[in-house]
Every structure is written in C-alpha cells, then in structure tokens.
Design a protein around this motif. Structure first.
Motif, PDB file in Angstrom:
ATOM      1  N   ASP A 194       0.499  -1.263  -0.023  1.00  0.00           N
ATOM      2  CA  ASP A 194      -0.033  -0.315  -0.737  1.00  0.00           C
ATOM      3  C   ASP A 194       0.886   1.646  -0.108  1.00  0.00           C
ATOM      4  OD1 ASP A 194      -2.156  -1.187   0.537  1.00  0.00           O
ATOM      5  OD2 ASP A 194      -2.400  -1.454   2.242  1.00  0.00           O
ATOM      6  N   CYS A 195       1.924   1.275  -0.196  1.00  0.00           N
ATOM      7  CA  CYS A 195       3.140   2.757  -0.518  1.00  0.00           C
ATOM      8  C   CYS A 195       2.315   3.219  -0.939  1.00  0.00           C
ATOM      9  CB  CYS A 195       4.084   2.174  -0.875  1.00  0.00           C
ATOM     10  SG  CYS A 195       4.703   1.531  -2.116  1.00  0.00           S
ATOM     11  N   LYS A 196       2.626   4.648  -1.148  1.00  0.00           N
ATOM     12  CA  LYS A 196       2.069   5.337  -1.743  1.00  0.00           C
ATOM     13  C   LYS A 196       3.291   5.806  -2.982  1.00  0.00           C
ATOM     14  CE  LYS A 196      -1.495   7.223   0.376  1.00  0.00           C
ATOM     15  NZ  LYS A 196      -3.015   6.531  -0.635  1.00  0.00           N
ATOM     16  N   ILE A 197       3.459   6.027  -4.109  1.00  0.00           N
ATOM     17  CA  ILE A 197       3.682   6.514  -5.490  1.00  0.00           C
ATOM     18  C   ILE A 197       3.491   7.687  -5.907  1.00  0.00           C
ATOM     19  CG2 ILE A 197       4.900   6.474  -7.128  1.00  0.00           C
ATOM     20  CD1 ILE A 197       4.427   3.066  -6.713  1.00  0.00           C
ATOM     21  N   VAL A 198       4.293   9.574  -5.991  1.00  0.00           N
ATOM     22  CA  VAL A 198       4.020  10.538  -6.091  1.00  0.00           C
ATOM     23  C   VAL A 198       4.701  10.136  -8.123  1.00  0.00           C
ATOM     24  CG1 VAL A 198       4.105  13.073  -5.966  1.00  0.00           C
ATOM     25  CG2 VAL A 198       3.171  11.137  -4.216  1.00  0.00           C
ATOM     26  N   TYR A 199       4.008  10.240  -8.559  1.00  0.00           N
ATOM     27  CA  TYR A 199       4.728  10.389 -10.294  1.00  0.00           C
ATOM     28  C   TYR A 199       4.942  11.624 -11.143  1.00  0.00           C
ATOM     29  CZ  TYR A 199       6.638   9.514 -14.905  1.00  0.00           C
ATOM     30  OH  TYR A 199       7.941   9.004 -16.059  1.00  0.00           O
ATOM     31  N   ILE A 200       5.659  11.913 -11.517  1.00  0.00           N
ATOM     32  CA  ILE A 200       6.119  13.775 -11.513  1.00  0.00           C
ATOM     33  C   ILE A 200       6.147  13.497 -13.423  1.00  0.00           C
ATOM     34  CG2 ILE A 200       8.597  14.444 -10.676  1.00  0.00           C
ATOM     35  CD1 ILE A 200       5.728  17.291 -11.047  1.00  0.00           C
ATOM     36  N   THR A 201       5.535  14.157 -14.355  1.00  0.00           N
ATOM     37  CA  THR A 201       6.201  14.260 -15.339  1.00  0.00           C
ATOM     38  C   THR A 201       6.409  15.874 -16.017  1.00  0.00           C
ATOM     39  OG1 THR A 201       6.534  13.186 -17.619  1.00  0.00           O
ATOM     40  CG2 THR A 201       3.910  13.704 -16.849  1.00  0.00           C
ATOM     41  N   ARG A 202       6.754  15.999 -17.410  1.00  0.00           N
ATOM     42  CA  ARG A 202       6.807  16.711 -17.909  1.00  0.00           C
ATOM     43  C   ARG A 202       7.403  17.282 -19.667  1.00  0.00           C
ATOM     44  NH1 ARG A 202      12.646  20.652 -16.711  1.00  0.00           N
ATOM     45  NH2 ARG A 202      10.752  22.794 -17.537  1.00  0.00           N
ATOM     46  N   ASP A 203       6.967  17.886 -20.406  1.00  0.00           N
ATOM     47  CA  ASP A 203       6.564  18.024 -21.474  1.00  0.00           C
ATOM     48  C   ASP A 203       8.382  17.349 -21.999  1.00  0.00           C
ATOM     49  OD1 ASP A 203       6.783  18.489 -24.327  1.00  0.00           O
ATOM     50  OD2 ASP A 203       6.349  20.270 -24.450  1.00  0.00           O
ATOM     51  N   PRO A 204       8.253  16.640 -23.003  1.00  0.00           N
ATOM     52  CA  PRO A 204       9.653  15.905 -23.660  1.00  0.00           C
ATOM     53  C   PRO A 204      10.367  16.611 -24.126  1.00  0.00           C
ATOM     54  CG  PRO A 204       7.691  14.468 -24.030  1.00  0.00           C
ATOM     55  CD  PRO A 204       6.820  15.394 -23.722  1.00  0.00           C
ATOM     56  N   LYS A 205      10.115  17.909 -24.858  1.00  0.00           N
ATOM     57  CA  LYS A 205      10.959  18.600 -25.133  1.00  0.00           C
ATOM     58  C   LYS A 205      11.503  19.685 -23.943  1.00  0.00           C
ATOM     59  CE  LYS A 205       7.405  20.823 -27.490  1.00  0.00           C
ATOM     60  NZ  LYS A 205       5.925  19.830 -27.188  1.00  0.00           N
ATOM     61  N   ASP A 206      10.395  20.155 -22.836  1.00  0.00           N
ATOM     62  CA  ASP A 206      11.486  20.645 -22.033  1.00  0.00           C
ATOM     63  C   ASP A 206      11.989  20.201 -20.748  1.00  0.00           C
ATOM     64  OD1 ASP A 206      10.602  23.200 -22.417  1.00  0.00           O
ATOM     65  OD2 ASP A 206       8.384  22.590 -21.002  1.00  0.00           O
ATOM     66  N   ALA A 207      11.120  18.398 -21.005  1.00  0.00           N
ATOM     67  CA  ALA A 207      12.542  17.704 -19.998  1.00  0.00           C
ATOM     68  C   ALA A 207      14.227  17.387 -20.811  1.00  0.00           C
ATOM     69  CB  ALA A 207      11.846  16.454 -19.795  1.00  0.00           C
ATOM     70  N   PHE A 208      13.823  17.216 -22.378  1.00  0.00           N
ATOM     71  CA  PHE A 208      15.559  17.838 -22.946  1.00  0.00           C
ATOM     72  C   PHE A 208      15.929  18.438 -22.846  1.00  0.00           C
ATOM     73  CE2 PHE A 208      17.190  18.393 -27.002  1.00  0.00           C
ATOM     74  CZ  PHE A 208      18.445  17.987 -26.796  1.00  0.00           C
ATOM     75  N   VAL A 209      15.150  19.791 -23.361  1.00  0.00           N
ATOM     76  CA  VAL A 209      16.416  20.490 -23.051  1.00  0.00           C
ATOM     77  C   VAL A 209      17.127  20.983 -21.727  1.00  0.00           C
ATOM     78  CG1 VAL A 209      15.832  23.550 -22.951  1.00  0.00           C
ATOM     79  CG2 VAL A 209      15.377  22.026 -25.312  1.00  0.00           C
TER      80      VAL A 209
END
Ligand code: A3P
Length: 314
Positions: free
Chosen positions: A143-158
């Motif tokens: 039951d552990c909690k997972i928080v996931y964060i993502t972002r526009d791949p273009k901004d993550a790449f830059v």
C-alpha cells in the motif's frame, strides 16, 4: 538477495547498446535505457527493496520537476502545523532536497545489495528514476504511495541538455544539442524513453488512483495551490488552512531554494554534482529557446505516436 557479479560490464555485455550524446555508453533492458552501473543498482533494488505500507516513493524520469517534489513531499509529510516567520525551523534552509528523499538506485542500493535501513523513521521517503516495471514487487503490490511527476518531453530534454553542459568538465566545451537530440529521439536517455516511462506510471495510476498520483510539471506551475492540496490529500496529510499551503509553496519555491547558501555552494556527496545545477529557470515552454521548428515537430510526432491510444497527453 541478488548475486552481483564483480563487473557490471560482464553482466550487461549481451544487452543492446546505445550512446547517449554520442559519448556515454548505455544499455537497453526491458525497453528502457540505463548506464551499466545504474542498471546494476536498479536490478538490485528491484530484487531486494522491501517497501512498507506507509512508505512514499517519488518516481520520475530525470528533469521533469523531481527536485520540486523532493522539497514538497517532505515539507508536507513532516510539518507540525507551526511555521516560524523567519523560516528558521525549515530543514530546507540547510539541506538540498536530495537529502530528504534518498534515491533507491543512486544511493541506497548503489554500493550494497543489503543496505541497513533500520534507522530510517516512518514514514520513509524514497525517490527513484526507474520505470514502473522495474519497481520491486513490494513497491508495486504493497500500500505504499507512489507520486509520479512528468513534463513535456521537449522541456525535459532541453533542461537535461543545460544540466549536462553545466556539469561536464570545461575542457569538453559545450556539448552539441544535435547529438543529444538524436539520442533523445531514439529514447536513449537516462531511464528513457521518457514517454514510455510516463505512460507506464500513467496507466497504473488510472487503475489504482489511491496508490499512484500522476502529476505534470505544467499543471503544478499553472495551479500550484490546487495541485499541492491534491498531493497532500493523496498522502493522507490534507491541509488545515491556506496559510500552510502558502508557506510550503514559498519554502519550496525555485526562487527561494536557488538563493539558499547550501544550494549555491553545496555538492551532492553521492553523485558529485553541484547543487546549484538542479535549479535553473523552471519555465514551461523553454524549449522554444533551443529547439528548431523541425526538432519540435519531430519530437512531437514521436511523442504522439508513443501515446497513441492512451489518454495521456503532454
Ligand atoms: P529547467 O531546467 O527547465 O529550469 P529535476 O528536478 O527533475 O532534475 O528537474 C529539473 C527542472 O526542475 C529544472 O528545469 C529546474 O529549474 C526545475 N526546478 C528545480 N527546482 C524547482 C522548484 N523548486 N520549483 C520549480 N521548478 C524547479
């Protein structure tokens, strides 16, 4: 426990190879790209990490806003309800956010298959960059909690391109964006492809919203208060008043963290990186300053294709 051969190179010699940036050797395992030492540590963590029901795990692909969450999650979990006006009670004042959420593959399981976690206080907070399928069975099933964060791949790449450039030895000069872009488009990126990484967690979060909270950097920037309240409620620590929300947002803001002495001059003891390189602009759409219209179209097309048939959009 997993038996680790002395040489990571020997273990991974049969896996497909790729070169991140045309220079750093990566191997592909179950669809995702790693440097050999990271894969070794990730496999050890998958085999040996025993998650507890009250653990919180922050998961992300690099450069998607992880540092912001590394500050926000401990601030939510450890708050007492009282805040000193001068912020002198804030642990972030003297510590980079990395200190509060140790990395499973870059710290805890990096050098040993059996780390002693007995002195960690509950609820334990961890972070990881591994894809969902690389999480240990207990991390997936407990039951552990997972928080996931993502972002526009273009901004993550830059963002990653700038990050690498500020961390390579000056003798190497500025690394060309074209080579980095080529490998990013092929998915050869730490723990990439970023889109597949996000999709794996997204699909799980849809099936088990009480277990996985799926966040986007752009939404956090657009509606920080709303997103922070959602995060606190998900973690079982809902806010009791607006003052708490404002205080935590301020304490974890890029503007404040960037200005702190520890983050201006400190160095991470585990990866040797200057803390200041974790903080840059924090702008949505900064890719416009580095990618050509052709690069934008190509990457958008790759992303669309990968997410086809899913409800995930960037
Ligand atoms: P930019 O390079 O676009 O500025 P990660 O933490 O996953 O490595 O992601 C790094 C990105 O998050 C960088 O983006 C960085 O500036 C931004 N960032 C770091 N701390 C932040 C904070 N407290 N609030 C908002 N953005 C932050």
């Amino acid at each position: 426990p997993l038996n680790i051969p002395a040489s990571a190179a020997a273990l991974f010699q049969d896996l497909p190879k790729g070169k991140w940036w045309g220079i750093i050797e990566y191997v592909q395992f179950e669809g995702f790209w790693y440097s050999a030492p990271r894969l070794q540590a990730s496999l050890t963590a998958r085999s040996n990490f025993e998650a507890l029901d009250d653990d919180v795990i922050l998961a992300s692909c690099p450069k998607t806003g992880t540092t912001w969450l590394k500050a926000l999650i401990p601030s939510i979990m450890n708050r007492t309800g009282e805040f000193k006006d001068d912020d002198s009670d804030d642990p972030l004042l003297k510590n980079h956010p990395n200190a509060f959420m140790p990395s499973l593959e870059m710290k805890i399981f990096r050098d040993t298959p059996n780390p002693d976690l007995s002195d960690m206080v509950s609820p334990r907070l961890f972070r990881t960059h591994v894809p969902y399928t690389m999480l240990s069975e207990s991390a997936q099933k407990s039951d552990c909690k997972i928080v996931y964060i993502t972002r526009d791949p273009k901004d993550a790449f830059v963002s990653f391109w700038h990050f690498m450039n500020t961390n390579v030895p000056p003798s190497l000069g500025k690394l060309p964006i074209d080579a980095a872009f080529e490998s990013f488009c092929k998915g050869v990126y730490p723990f990439g492809p970023l889109q597949d990484h996000a999709l794996g967690y997204f699909q799980e979060s849809q099936m088990r919203p009480e277990k996985i909270l799926f966040l986007k950097y752009e939404e956090l920037k657009k509606d920080p208060k709303g997103q922070l309240k959602k995060l606190a409620s998900f973690l079982g620590k809902p806010f009791v008043n607006e003052e708490e929300v404002d205080k935590i947002l301020w304490r974890c803001s890029l503007e404040r963290l960037k200005s702190l002495e520890v983050n201006q001059n400190g160095v991470d003891p585990w990866d040797g990186l200057a803390y200041k390189t974790y903080f840059r602009l924090g702008n949505v759409g900064d890719w416009k300053n580095s990618l050509t219209p052709e690069m934008k179209d190509r990457l958008d097309e790759i992303t669309l294709k990968k997410l086809e048939g899913s409800d995930l959009v960037f």
